[in-house]
Enzyme design. Structure first.
Site, PDB file in Angstrom:
ATOM      1  N   GLU A 174      11.599  31.236 -25.441  1.00 26.31           N
ATOM      2  CA  GLU A 174      10.530  32.197 -25.128  1.00 26.31           C
ATOM      3  C   GLU A 174      10.727  33.610 -25.700  1.00 26.31           C
ATOM      4  OE1 GLU A 174      10.123  32.048 -20.863  1.00 26.31           O
ATOM      5  OE2 GLU A 174       9.414  29.995 -20.882  1.00 26.31           O
ATOM      6  N   GLU A 218       8.671  20.341 -21.887  1.00 24.29           N
ATOM      7  CA  GLU A 218       8.438  20.658 -20.468  1.00 24.29           C
ATOM      8  C   GLU A 218       7.017  20.281 -20.044  1.00 24.29           C
ATOM      9  OE1 GLU A 218       9.616  24.697 -19.551  1.00 24.29           O
ATOM     10  OE2 GLU A 218      11.317  24.615 -20.933  1.00 24.29           O
TER      11      GLU A 218
HETATM   12  C1  XIL Z   1      11.533  26.967 -14.199  1.00 21.36           C
HETATM   13  C2  XIL Z   1      12.033  26.034 -13.113  1.00 21.36           C
HETATM   14  O1  XIL Z   1      11.250  24.875 -13.110  1.00 21.36           O
HETATM   15  C3  XIL Z   1      11.977  26.727 -11.776  1.00 21.36           C
HETATM   16  O2  XIL Z   1      12.625  25.936 -10.785  1.00 21.36           O
HETATM   17  C4  XIL Z   1      12.672  28.093 -11.847  1.00 21.36           C
HETATM   18  O3  XIL Z   1      12.484  28.770 -10.627  1.00 21.36           O
HETATM   19  C5  XIL Z   1      12.108  28.932 -12.981  1.00 21.36           C
HETATM   20  O4  XIL Z   1      12.225  28.205 -14.185  1.00 21.36           O
HETATM   21  N1  XIL Z   1       9.994  27.633 -18.992  1.00 21.36           N
HETATM   22  C6  XIL Z   1      11.283  27.185 -19.036  1.00 21.36           C
HETATM   23  C7  XIL Z   1      11.876  26.582 -17.813  1.00 21.36           C
HETATM   24  O5  XIL Z   1      11.886  27.182 -20.103  1.00 21.36           O
HETATM   25  O6  XIL Z   1      13.265  26.807 -17.749  1.00 21.36           O
HETATM   26  C8  XIL Z   1      11.205  27.069 -16.571  1.00 21.36           C
HETATM   27  O7  XIL Z   1      11.742  26.366 -15.470  1.00 21.36           O
HETATM   28  C9  XIL Z   1       9.717  26.897 -16.673  1.00 21.36           C
HETATM   29  C10 XIL Z   1       9.164  27.683 -17.830  1.00 21.36           C
END
Ligand code: XIL
Length: 417
Positions: A223, A330
């Site tokens: 990101e 994701e």
């Molecule tokens: C999220 C998790 O799912 C949550 O449990 C945590 O509180 C915050 O992070 N992008 C990413 C992930 O790369 O690591 C994130 O995961 C969601 C967005």
């Protein structure tokens, strides 16, 4: 009831013993393999208990026993085995539950730690603060959390996506300060680059020495693109190191990663035209230097998205960045306000997987697709019902959509029976 609780505890203990027994950081990768060498003994143990055990963790919720009896659906990892790895983001809640674990193992062959391998779980503040001068350039790390994940993944036969090394979020602020003290302000760029290099080196080398071959890809940088324009400015990495922190991270990652570990840049909304343009422009020199193996498209999407526009963006990455892999890292698809959201969600899951396979047929390297969580109640997108399984572990239409995408069937239940 007591009997069920006891069974649940015993089976959880079996998982812990089979999966997480090592406390020695130098233990070899094989030290905790189940004795039959198949990686399934803890799962078998767990599945036996599942039929009787009540959910161990959530006392306010009683899961219907029928979920076990009706759980006769096909396995995604089997269906997609000639296509790509099919993964799930796994939380500690899943790791500590035999029944969640059973479902995850049945369906998926790739594991991403939802939180447990992020810098905030690895950087060791206490040791750093004990002697800030000594640790100035080489900040201490602790591998307990990563080890628990990798032992679990190994015991249950998952390949692993490493998530993540360099990220503005879930990375403690003290890491960026002089003497790790907020009152003393940021360290200088050169010191921060040393800290970055040593962190990447430590984690890549330790994981490779202790679990060779287990991690197939790392999200080296997560990101870094802004939602408005260019690079994300609200990032300590950007603030302290500057624009080239992404390039540096990949340079170090290439230097220390084992040959078979693929280096990924990962982002959300990576399919949106403007953001994609920015991502490509900072990844181009990295790809040209040979330090980028792939782009991870997070894919936290909604029912508004048309798969075609997403798939065109995938093609664009490959056209612009050369011979790279694409991983969907994701995926979750939130509902909208319509009454038939579940049907629409199924169609989008289906169309999404169909689109990915079409790209693959055109020679694009789609190597892994990960869903960001197991059941709707555990999703980070609270209330959006974005995943493929209900709280009672029954499958949603979304799951059938993913099955139908590859079986070509309009009625997966018949196929599954
Ligand atoms: C999220 C998790 O799912 C949550 O449990 C945590 O509180 C915050 O992070 N992008 C990413 C992930 O790369 O690591 C994130 O995961 C969601 C967005």
């Amino acid at each position: 009831m007591m009997k069920y609780r006891l069974l649940a505890l015993l089976s959880a203990a079996a998982i812990m013993l089979a999966g997480c027994g090592s406390s020695d950081s130098s233990s070899s990768a094989d030290a905790n393999k189940p004795s039959d060498g198949t990686g399934t003994s803890a799962v078998t143990e767990a599945s036996e208990a599942v039929t009787e055990a009540a959910p161990a963790e959530d006392s306010s919720y009683t899961r219907s026993k029928s979920f076990v009896e009706t759980k006769d659906y096909p396995s995604l990892k089997e269906l997609y085995k000639d296509r790509f790895l099919i993964g799930c983001a796994i939380s500690t809640k899943v790791m500590n539950s035999p029944e969640y674990t059973q479902l995850a193992v049945e369906q998926f062959n790739s594991y991403t730690a939802e939180n447990e391998m992020k810098p905030e779980r690895v950087l060791d503040q206490q040791t750093a603060m004990s002697d800030p001068g000594k640790y100035n350039e080489h900040v201490p790390v602790t591998y307990d959390s990563i080890r628990t994940c990798l032992e679990y993944a190994q015991a249950h036969g998952f390949a692993v996506r490493g998530h993540t090394l360099v990220w503005h979020s879930q990375t403690p602020e003290w890491f960026f300060y002089k003497n790790f003290d907020k009152n003393q302000g940021n360290v200088d760029r050169e010191t921060m680059l040393k800290r970055m290099e040593n962190y990447i080196k430590d984690v890549l080398e330790w994981t490779n020495e202790n679990y060779p071959g287990l991690i197939y890809a790392w999200d080296v940088v997560n990101e870094a693109a802004s939602d408005s324009k260019g690079m994300r400015k609200e990032s300590k990495w950007y603030e302290v190191v500057g624009e080239d922190f992404v390039e540096k991270a990949f340079e170090y990652a290439r230097k220390y990663a084992a040959k078979d570990v693929k280096l990924f840049y990962n982002d959300y909304n990576a399919y949106q035209a403007r953001k994609q343009k920015d991502i490509i422009s900072f990844l181009k020199p990295i790809a040209e230097a040979g330090n980028l193996d792939g782009v991870g498209m997070q894919s936290h999407i909604g029912l508004y998205l048309h798969p075609n526009s997403f798939m065109s963006a995938v093609r664009e990455y490959v056209e612009e960045l050369g011979d790279i892999e694409i991983q969907i890292t994701e995926l979750d698809i939130g509902k909208d306000k319509s009454d038939n959201w579940e049907e629409k969600q199924k169609e989008l899951y289906k169309g999404f997987f169909e689109g990915l396979m079409e790209l693959q047929d055109d020679g694009i390297k789609i190597t892994s697709v990960t869903i960001w969580g197991l059941t709707d109640d555990m999703s980070w997108r609270k209330g959006e019902n974005a995943l493929m399984f209900n709280r009672d572990l029954s499958r949603k239409p979304a799951f059938d959509g993913v099955v139908e995408a590859i079986t070509g069937s309009g009625d997966s239940e018949e196929e599954a029976a």
